[in-house]
Design a protein around this motif. Structure first.
Motif, mmCIF file in Angstrom:
data_model
loop_
_atom_site.group_PDB
_atom_site.id
_atom_site.type_symbol
_atom_site.label_atom_id
_atom_site.label_comp_id
_atom_site.label_asym_id
_atom_site.label_seq_id
_atom_site.Cartn_x
_atom_site.Cartn_y
_atom_site.Cartn_z
ATOM 1 N N THR A 70 0.814 -1.193 0.041
ATOM 2 C CA THR A 70 0.153 -0.074 -0.022
ATOM 3 C C THR A 70 0.740 1.023 0.095
ATOM 4 O O THR A 70 0.458 2.105 -0.666
ATOM 5 N N VAL A 71 1.989 1.273 0.556
ATOM 6 C CA VAL A 71 3.006 2.268 0.589
ATOM 7 C C VAL A 71 3.514 2.827 -0.787
ATOM 8 O O VAL A 71 3.412 3.845 -1.369
ATOM 9 N N VAL B 138 0.734 -2.420 14.719
ATOM 10 C CA VAL B 138 0.385 -2.170 13.403
ATOM 11 C C VAL B 138 0.458 -0.652 13.091
ATOM 12 O O VAL B 138 0.944 -0.298 12.317
ATOM 13 N N SER B 139 -0.013 0.200 13.783
ATOM 14 C CA SER B 139 -0.115 1.438 13.811
ATOM 15 C C SER B 139 1.481 2.049 13.780
ATOM 16 O O SER B 139 1.857 2.655 13.026
ATOM 17 N N LEU B 140 2.336 1.738 14.682
ATOM 18 C CA LEU B 140 3.683 2.067 14.651
ATOM 19 C C LEU B 140 4.412 1.533 13.283
ATOM 20 O O LEU B 140 5.135 2.302 12.760
ATOM 21 N N LEU B 141 4.114 0.326 12.726
ATOM 22 C CA LEU B 141 4.636 -0.055 11.549
ATOM 23 C C LEU B 141 4.285 0.863 10.356
ATOM 24 O O LEU B 141 4.981 1.162 9.570
ATOM 25 N N GLU B 142 3.131 1.316 10.450
ATOM 26 C CA GLU B 142 2.649 1.990 9.454
ATOM 27 C C GLU B 142 3.325 3.577 9.278
ATOM 28 O O GLU B 142 3.792 4.075 8.267
ATOM 29 N N VAL B 143 3.515 4.091 10.634
ATOM 30 C CA VAL B 143 4.102 5.356 10.735
ATOM 31 C C VAL B 143 5.400 5.368 10.617
ATOM 32 O O VAL B 143 5.792 6.483 9.735
ATOM 33 N N VAL C 34 1.818 1.924 -3.662
ATOM 34 C CA VAL C 34 0.667 2.518 -4.371
ATOM 35 C C VAL C 34 0.385 3.921 -3.829
ATOM 36 O O VAL C 34 0.148 4.995 -4.763
ATOM 37 N N PHE C 35 0.545 4.154 -2.491
ATOM 38 C CA PHE C 35 0.175 5.602 -2.144
ATOM 39 C C PHE C 35 1.183 6.450 -2.781
ATOM 40 O O PHE C 35 0.792 7.764 -3.064
ATOM 41 N N LEU C 36 2.446 6.063 -2.757
ATOM 42 C CA LEU C 36 3.453 7.224 -3.335
ATOM 43 C C LEU C 36 3.312 7.596 -4.743
ATOM 44 O O LEU C 36 3.417 8.323 -5.083
ATOM 45 N N ASP C 37 2.965 6.488 -5.546
ATOM 46 C CA ASP C 37 2.635 6.542 -6.881
ATOM 47 C C ASP C 37 1.642 7.448 -7.254
ATOM 48 O O ASP C 37 1.388 8.318 -7.890
ATOM 49 N N LYS C 38 0.479 7.136 -6.456
ATOM 50 C CA LYS C 38 -0.815 7.999 -6.619
ATOM 51 C C LYS C 38 -0.485 9.560 -6.199
ATOM 52 O O LYS C 38 -1.052 10.458 -6.719
ATOM 53 N N THR C 39 0.336 9.469 -5.182
ATOM 54 C CA THR C 39 0.628 11.038 -4.728
ATOM 55 C C THR C 39 1.352 11.686 -5.940
ATOM 56 O O THR C 39 1.185 12.871 -6.237
ATOM 57 N N GLN D 61 -5.618 9.619 5.529
ATOM 58 C CA GLN D 61 -6.667 8.655 6.089
ATOM 59 C C GLN D 61 -7.134 7.767 4.928
ATOM 60 O O GLN D 61 -7.244 6.532 5.405
ATOM 61 N N TYR D 62 -7.208 8.124 3.990
ATOM 62 C CA TYR D 62 -7.210 7.341 2.483
ATOM 63 C C TYR D 62 -6.246 6.010 2.546
ATOM 64 O O TYR D 62 -6.243 4.802 2.477
ATOM 65 N N PHE D 63 -4.848 6.391 2.935
ATOM 66 C CA PHE D 63 -3.828 5.571 3.006
ATOM 67 C C PHE D 63 -4.070 4.659 4.136
ATOM 68 O O PHE D 63 -3.891 3.441 3.881
ATOM 69 N N ALA D 64 -4.324 5.201 5.246
ATOM 70 C CA ALA D 64 -4.458 4.194 6.435
ATOM 71 C C ALA D 64 -5.792 3.225 6.301
ATOM 72 O O ALA D 64 -5.601 2.179 6.867
#
Length: 524
Positions: free
Chosen positions: A156-157, A473-478, A159-164, A182-185
């Motif tokens: 997801t990271v 899980v939250s820490l992993l994302e951040v 895809v998020f970077l590419d869409k940004t 929030q869309y990313f999360a």
């Protein structure tokens, strides 16, 4: 008869009777259990309507900070509610085997399926139920499980970077960064729970309007939770729930439907896991949470039924996106408001790539293990957690019937007590005199004993047995997204002079955080 004599008088003088009863009720509240010895807003001792309207104002965290700074470490928020500001109270109120239970604030946040409440790990007030439930799913959220989840988050990271790049960096368009994060999360939660992104990022929209619903629901829960009885007249009306159970009412709780729809797409596979357990050969992208919840049903068939699997998935939708998006927004906002900190962090990232601490990947992403070797990144994230923790209300607990001592105060049984992260995180004796200043260096300069005290005071994930189970899980994302995004893009505020607005709807989300991006072409 006496009644025949008294009744006419009551009818004749009903205004006086009503006034007398109201006055008696207010005075009883004020002096209930001797809690009148604790200061607070002058109305708080008389009625819970004060805290209801204060929370409804959406700035409760600032009002509570002000009250504690004015009145001291114990402040009365309602006839039967006390807020504690001393960090030492954390171990007393939230420590193991203290006999504390969650208050009726939490069941207000129950989802509903077929007219029945879904008791989640977060919302249940039954400690035995919580212990059984947590034993079933604990492994799914353990730190050791992060290695299994990282491929899902990484997907997801990317895809998020590419869409940004596609939607904003290459066009120069303004971005509502809080919403975009929030869309990313939400898509991360989709990948982690169902091995399938939900389309928020790819479609750049609020899929099924679920984020809008959640924001409205949390706004409702925050205020109604101050007077939980109101929930029985509104969202959890017994008549409405009964009509749902017998099939007359077709009302469906949106979050439940959202989670159920995604889970139904995997019904056959999940039934096999419940029957035979997880296969030895797992998906190289990692084992998702739905599969682990099904494994828990295989291991604990007497407890982990289909309703609790659904409840677990629903909880991921409820809490998995809002808090992480708030934390991510905080990190980026404070960086942009403090250019020297931004520059110092970028220097650390560039040097880490140059010396091989961070692999020079073409997509500029950073792994979890690499992020743990970046001390200034950690300091920036911790300082952001400190200044803008996600929860904005006290985490309520009920004192056991026999009462208990809390830091030299004997608190009668049945009293609701709690701590607020915004208050705790601004204790000068713990974090220094400049507690209202964003200064990541405090986490690096602190000697070991002071650093230990600072970390013990951090309360953004709660404390004790009811600590947020999704913390890791939250820490992993951040820790993955922040350095990856910074390596890929330069960020600037659309209106540098403006301050964002906050909205305390249980979790303190941010608004008016508009940014622009451009590719960081010269990054190593």
């Amino acid at each position: 008869m006496l009644l025949n004599e008294v009744l006419p008088l009551l009818v004749q003088y009903w205004p006086l009777v009503l006034a007398s009863l109201t006055l008696g009720w207010l005075l009883n509240n004020k002096f209930w259990k001797g809690l009148n010895r604790y200061p607070g807003h002058w109305l708080a001792g008389y009625t819970n309507w004060w805290r209801y309207w204060d929370v409804r104002g959406r700035q409760h965290q600032w009002n509570l900070i002000k009250l504690h700074r004015e009145h001291g470490d114990v402040v009365r928020l309602g006839p039967n509610v006390l807020s504690f500001a001393d960090p030492r109270a954390i171990k007393v109120i939230y420590g193991l085997n203290k006999g504390m239970v969650k208050s009726d604030f939490y069941p207000v946040q129950n989802a509903v399926a077929n007219g029945r409440r879904l008791q989640s790990l977060f919302s249940t007030v039954d400690e035995d139920y919580h212990a059984k439930y947590r034993r079933c799913v604990n492994n799914a959220f353990a730190m050791s499980s992060l290695v299994n989840y990282e491929p899902l988050v990484s997907s997801t990271v990317g895809v998020f970077l590419d869409k940004t790049q596609e939607l904003f960096a290459s066009t120069g368009a303004s971005c509502n960064f809080s919403q975009w994060l929030q869309y990313f999360a939400f898509d991360v939660i989709g990948d982690l729970t169902w091995s399938k992104r939900l389309g928020f990022v790819e479609e750049n929209k609020d899929v099924d309007g679920i984020i809008t619903f959640l924001q409205h629901f949390l706004s409702y829960a925050a205020t109604t939770g101050q007077m939980p009885m109101l929930d029985l007249f509104f969202a959890k009306n017994p008549v409405s729930l009964f009509l749902q159970r017998i099939g007359i009412s077709k009302t469906v709780f949106p979050v439940t439907l959202f989670a159920q729809t995604r889970s139904n797409e995997r019904a056959g596979q999940i039934q096999k896991i419940k029957t035979y357990g997880l296969p030895e050969e797992t998906n190289p992208r990692g084992v998702d949470l739905l599969s682990k919840f099904a494994q828990a049903a295989h291991d604990h068939p007497d407890f982990m039924d289909d309703m609790r699997i659904l409840s677990s998935c629903t909880s991921m939708v409820f809490a998995g996106s809002e808090t992480t998006a708030i934390s991510l927004s905080s990190v980026f906002y404070y960086l942009l408001k403090h250019p020297p900190v931004y520059a110092k962090l970028m220097q650390e990232l560039d040097e880490a790539v140059a010396n091989g601490t961070v692999e020079a990947r073409e997509d500029k992403t950073v792994s979890w293990s690499e992020s743990q070797k970046l001390p200034y990144l950690d300091a920036v994230i911790q300082e952001s957690f400190r200044l803008h923790p996600a929860p904005g209300l006290i985490l309520e607990r009920v004192v056991p019937p026999k009462g208990m001592d809390i830091l030299g105060n004997f608190i009668p049984g049945g009293t609701i007590v709690g701590c607020n992260a915004w208050v705790l995180h601004r204790r000068p004796e713990v974090f220094g005199a400049d507690v209202d200043t964003f200064r990541p260096e405090r986490w690096i300069e602190a000697p070991p004993n002071k650093l230990k005290e600072m970390k013990a005071t951090m309360f953004q994930f709660g404390a004790g047995a009811r600590t947020c189970i999704g913390k890791n899980v939250s820490l992993l994302e951040v820790y993955k997204l922040v350095p990856s995004f910074l390596r890929r893009f330069e960020i600037e505020l659309e209106h540098p002079e403006a301050e964002w607005k906050t909205h305390n709807a249980w979790f303190v989300r941010q608004m008016d955080f508009n940014t622009k991006f451009k590719p960081r072409a010269d990054s190593p």
